[in-house]
Design a protein around this motif. Structure first.
Motif, short mmCIF file in Angstrom:
data_model
loop_
_atom_site.label_atom_id
_atom_site.label_comp_id
_atom_site.label_asym_id
_atom_site.label_seq_id
_atom_site.Cartn_x
_atom_site.Cartn_y
_atom_site.Cartn_z
N ARG A 111 0.82 -1.21 0.00
CA ARG A 111 0.00 0.00 0.00
C ARG A 111 0.85 1.26 0.00
O ARG A 111 0.36 2.35 -0.22
N GLU A 218 2.68 1.39 12.32
CA GLU A 218 2.24 0.58 11.17
C GLU A 218 3.15 0.77 9.96
O GLU A 218 3.14 -0.04 9.04
N LEU C 94 -4.18 16.17 3.07
CA LEU C 94 -3.44 14.90 3.09
C LEU C 94 -2.36 14.88 2.02
O LEU C 94 -1.27 14.36 2.24
N ASP C 121 -7.05 5.81 1.45
CA ASP C 121 -6.68 5.96 0.04
C ASP C 121 -5.29 6.59 -0.12
O ASP C 121 -4.72 6.54 -1.20
N PHE C 122 -4.77 7.18 0.95
CA PHE C 122 -3.41 7.74 0.89
C PHE C 122 -2.37 6.75 1.41
O PHE C 122 -1.25 7.12 1.72
N GLY C 123 -2.76 5.50 1.52
CA GLY C 123 -1.81 4.48 1.96
C GLY C 123 -1.56 4.50 3.45
O GLY C 123 -0.55 3.99 3.93
N VAL C 124 -2.47 5.13 4.20
CA VAL C 124 -2.31 5.18 5.66
C VAL C 124 -3.08 4.01 6.27
O VAL C 124 -4.20 3.72 5.86
N ASP C 125 -2.49 3.33 7.23
CA ASP C 125 -3.17 2.23 7.90
C ASP C 125 -4.24 2.80 8.83
O ASP C 125 -4.01 3.81 9.50
N HIS C 126 -5.38 2.11 8.88
CA HIS C 126 -6.47 2.66 9.70
C HIS C 126 -6.08 2.75 11.18
O HIS C 126 -6.59 3.60 11.91
N SER C 128 -3.39 3.86 12.35
CA SER C 128 -2.61 5.07 12.62
C SER C 128 -3.49 6.27 12.91
O SER C 128 -2.99 7.32 13.29
#
Lengths: 321, 346, 201
Positions: A111, A218, C94, C121-126, C128
């Motif tokens: 990702r 993460e 973002l 959608d910006f490649g951030v893990d939920h 975080s």
């Protein structure tokens, strides 16, 4: 339920790539292609050392899509338990060894919008495969590679040529050049992932800086090269196989158990994957947990042990094996 | 292997039925006279001739008709096939795995030729001849997962592995037992199994997850799961539940043998090489009660299993309205004799 | 169909300030600012000097929230007329954010879900993203049949505002859709839907 999928291989090239670093090229005896592997994966290399079978994990550094051969690079370690010394000094062209299927405990987070690799010394190896994979996918990455001296550092020249100086930065201790971790990590765009591989102190330092800068957990990834640490000998009693086994100073419980002909589960042999988790029935001493798999609570309970790297300070431990 | 492909339907007039060979090769999911959840995984290795386990990706007499049904579902609802953007490598892994397995298992039906990244795929039953560049999406008519799963029986989920969990980040589901890919995509292992009763408390999912996180390349595993379906309907999706739910009201003592089906899922799980993802193959088999009793062991066992099912499972699997009637109908075939262990016919 | 003991519902762990973050980006809705005020009480107002706050007051929320935030003098406060407008601005923030930016969301469940989705959608893990549920328990629900989303669902069953089917609201939540699942409650026997019961206030 163990199916043996190990691959018998022949050593087809040995190359001195830097001071104390040799590259080994393996091809399959049966002539079949190797499995493609994900960048970051390792194999467990097995060989006969006297009467014993030795098994050590090494990161695959060849191109993940190249199914004709697998390559690893091995640093000759000063206080080696035998692994790196054996590969460096005894293994010759044409020798046969055995490789496990590739296992990836250091995967790329797909990702990620950008990937930063930080390597120290021989920690470069998993990144060689990861960069090959990412470059073929046209993904955004940077390598920051710290070496002791230019002659100790493996592959820095060819990596710079291949990916360009804008993506590959070399820092040489001897020239007083160090990775500028703080400014570097302070400026990365949202969605960046950081991967660190090298000596334990370097990994702790880099991850500590990242955390201090507010990087979320993460996005932090690391792989430690963990060889089973030596220690005083002790006795292991196995309840299910009804055997008593002595663990020598330079041997892990897993190795001692295997030498006694007991089939224990394992995968990474480096305290990371969790496959060899074993229940402790009794222990007259203190368990020295060296793995980075078991949660703290399990370690404190004294009821579980990762037999690939952990041992005891005491006389005897009884395991459900 | 000489498969006689059938022309049949899984909707409208429901002309689906099994040949005697197909009945015997059905993966019957009960190894004893009762059922409860367990981490019932075993190595997915080729099994005996004439059984669904004979090859690792099974192609059977329903292949062509199932693929036609899938095409209809996708035309009505393209959201049944979705992949998050980071799953492209896993899509290619999936295409490679399915093509390799099908070509190896059925060389008379499928051929794969490779020259570096120039691939040539021939699918004779579906009259497909495709040359493409592996890794280049623009050389296929659609994305790789959709391309190959339009030619493979069963539903498919590709799960990404990160943070010690598995994430359902791609999949195709047109023969599913009442779960929605469009809704569940992006969920982790615990979340997408959320609605399953009892198993969480038993620790089944925790153990299964731990096991799967260490799944290795070259060592696929399988398990059987099951439910029951009224009419041989493949697409029992929640999306269309308001259209098929009333089928459950149509069972009568006279039509149990024809209408009530045991629905077995042969799930196989494979570690994928480039992406480190895991492919879940969820292959659905249907067996009419009238067909099931052709195998005396199964005719004895299945009513015993149904009778002893915990009420939570009866409810979750949607059997409430027709279970008793089915047990009643099957009881004629249960002479009370003991059954042999294992799933295979005697 | 069972609705109890379902695992996919998010756990809102609280708006806890990350003392290490170089920048704090807040998306707040309705009663959400109360979570911010609680943090100021607990850890002081120091972090506000590097905080950017996007807030959409809703009709249900008291008017003085915005004024109270302004009085705390954050680095930047911006008021959005609607959630859609806020999300648009949030996306823009973002795209300029760095790994030193920590993201915080507080408000109703439907709002949190929508902001989280933009962030994913910006490649951030939920994991975080720091979040806290404030305000109504009403749910944002997707009709599994017609895919239409209905906001502020307070009862189960409810009639889908798009296709009209009577839907049971399951405790099954999709992060990606930022919605709970609605499934026909009378599919097997049309005409048997029980009367709606107010479950989510």
């Amino acid at each position: 339920m163990s199916i043996n999928t190990d691959m018998a291989v022949r050593v087809t090239a040995i190359t001195q790539v830097a001071e104390s670093v040799k590259r080994f090229r393996f091809e399959r005896l049966d002539g079949k292609p190797f499995p493609v592997f994900p960048g970051g994966a390792h194999v467990v290399v097995a060989w006969k050392d006297g009467g014993m079978i030795r098994r050590n994990p090494y990161s695959l550094m060849s191109a993940p899509g190249d199914t004709s051969a697998y390559e690893i690079s091995v640093l000759r370690v000063e206080k080696s338990r035998g692994g790196s010394a054996f590969l460096h000094e005894k293994v010759k062209l044409g020798d046969t060894l055995s490789l496990s299927q590739p296992v990836d405990l250091f995967p790329i987070d797909q990702r990620g919008r950008k990937h930063i690799f930080m390597a120290g010394g021989i920690g470069i190896t998993p990144f060689m495969a990861m960069m090959d994979q990412l470059s073929k996918l046209n993904q955004n990455f940077e390598l920051h590679y710290a070496v002791r001296t230019r002659t100790h550092g493996a592959y820095w020249q060819e990596l710079t040529e291949r990916y360009g100086a804008h993506r590959v930065k070399i820092y040489c201790d001897a020239e007083k050049l160090f990775i500028p971790t703080e400014p570097l990590l302070g400026a990365q765009p949202l969605g960046t992932h950081l991967y660190v591989c090298g000596p334990g102190g370097m990994i702790d330092g880099v991850l500590g800086t990242a955390r201090k800068l507010g990087w979320p957990e993460e996005n932090l990834h690391s792989e430690r090269f963990l060889a089973p640490p030596p220690g005083a000998p002790f006795t292991v009693k196995l309840t299910r196989s009804n055997k008593t086994v002595e663990v020598a100073e330079h041997q892990s419980i897993l190795e001692a158990v295997e030498a006694a002909g007991v089939d224990a589960p394992f995968m990474c042999r480096g305290g990371a994957c969790g496959q060899c988790e074993t229940n402790v029935t009794a222990c007259d001493g203190e368990i020295l947990h060296h793995d980075h798999y078991l949660p703290q609570a399990d370690k404190a309970s004294g009821k579980k042990i990762m037999i690939c790297v952990s041992r005891i300070k005491g006389k005897e431990i009884t395991l459900d094996l | 292997m000489n498969i006689k492909f059938k022309q049949e339907t899984f909707r409208d007039d429901f002309s689906f039925q099994n040949s005697p060979e197909a009945i015997r090769r059905f993966p019957f999911p009960f190894h004893e006279d009762k059922y409860m959840y367990s981490v019932n995984m075993e190595p997915h290795v080729p099994g005996s001739k004439g059984h669904a386990y004979e090859t690792l990706i099974d192609v059977d007499e329903h292949y062509i008709s199932e693929m036609a049904d899938r095409a209809k579902v996708l035309k009505e609802d393209p959201l049944r096939c979705q992949a998050l953007p980071h799953m492209m490598q896993a899509q290619w892994d999936t295409l490679e795995l399915l093509m390799e397995q099908m070509a190896e298992g059925y060389p008379d039906l499928f051929t794969l030729t490779r020259q570096a990244d120039q691939w040539h795929w021939i699918n004779r039953p579906l009259n497909i001849d495709q040359k493409f560049t592996f890794g280049d999406v623009t050389t296929l008519p659609c994305e790789p997962m959709e391309y190959i799963t339009r030619q493979s029986q069963g539903d498919f989920c590709i799960v990404d592995q990160r943070d010690n969990n598995l994430w359902m980040d791609a999949g195709i589901a047109t023969t599913q037992a009442d779960w929605s890919l469009d809704f569940d995509i992006g969920m982790n292992f615990m979340e997408w199994h959320g609605p399953v009763p009892l198993a969480h408390q038993m620790g089944v999912f925790e153990r299964a997850l731990k096991f799967l996180l260490n799944l290795q390349q070259g060592k696929p595993v399988r398990r059987l799961n099951w439910t029951m379906t009224i009419n041989p309907r493949l697409d029992t999706s929640p999306e269309n539940y308001h259209k098929w739910g009333s089928d459950r009201m149509t069972v009568t003592p006279e039509n149990v043998g024809q209408k009530v089906h045991l629905r077995c899922e042969l799930q196989s799980l494979w570690r994928l090489p480039r992406s480190n993802a895991i492919l879940f193959v969820i292959r659905c088999y249907l067996l009419k009660m009238g067909e099931l009793v052709e195998v005396p062991k199964w005719g004895r066992r299945f009513p015993r299993v149904l009778k002893s099912l915990p009420p939570e499972l009866v409810d979750y699997k949607g059997l409430t309205r027709f279970r008793d009637m089915t047990v009643e109908w099957l009881s004629k075939y249960d002479d009370g004799k003991p059954t042999s262990p294992g799933i295979y016919p005697d | 169909m069972l609705v109890n003991g379902i695992k996919s519902r998010p756990v809102y762990t609280g708006l806890t300030i990350d003392p290490n973050a170089g920048r704090h980006l807040f998306a707040l809705e309705g009663e959400g600012p109360q979570a911010l005020f609680d943090q100021v009480q607990q850890v002081g107002a120091g972090f506000l000097a590097s905080a950017q706050i996007l807030y959409v007051p809703t009709t249900a929320a008291p008017k003085d929230h915005a004024a109270k935030i302004a009085a705390l003098k954050p680095d930047d406060l911006w008021l959005a007329p609607t959630i859609a407008v806020l999300l648009n601005r949030f996306r823009n923030e973002l795209s300029r954010a760095t790994m030193r930016t920590r993201i915080y969301v507080a408000g109703t469940e439907g709002f949190i879900g929508q902001v989280m989705r933009e962030t994913l959608d910006f490649g951030v893990d939920h994991k975080s993203i720091r979040n806290e549920h404030r305000g109504s328990e009403a749910r944002r629900v997707q009709c599994v049949h017609c895919k239409g989303i209905t906001e502020d669902v307070k009862t189960s069953p409810y009639a889908c505002t798009h296709c009209g089917l009577n839907l049971l609201v399951r405790d099954h939540y999709s992060r990606r859709l930022a919605a709970f699942q609605g499934v026909s409650i009378e599919a097997e026997e049309p005409g048997t839907a029980p009367p709606p019961e107010e479950l989510f206030r």
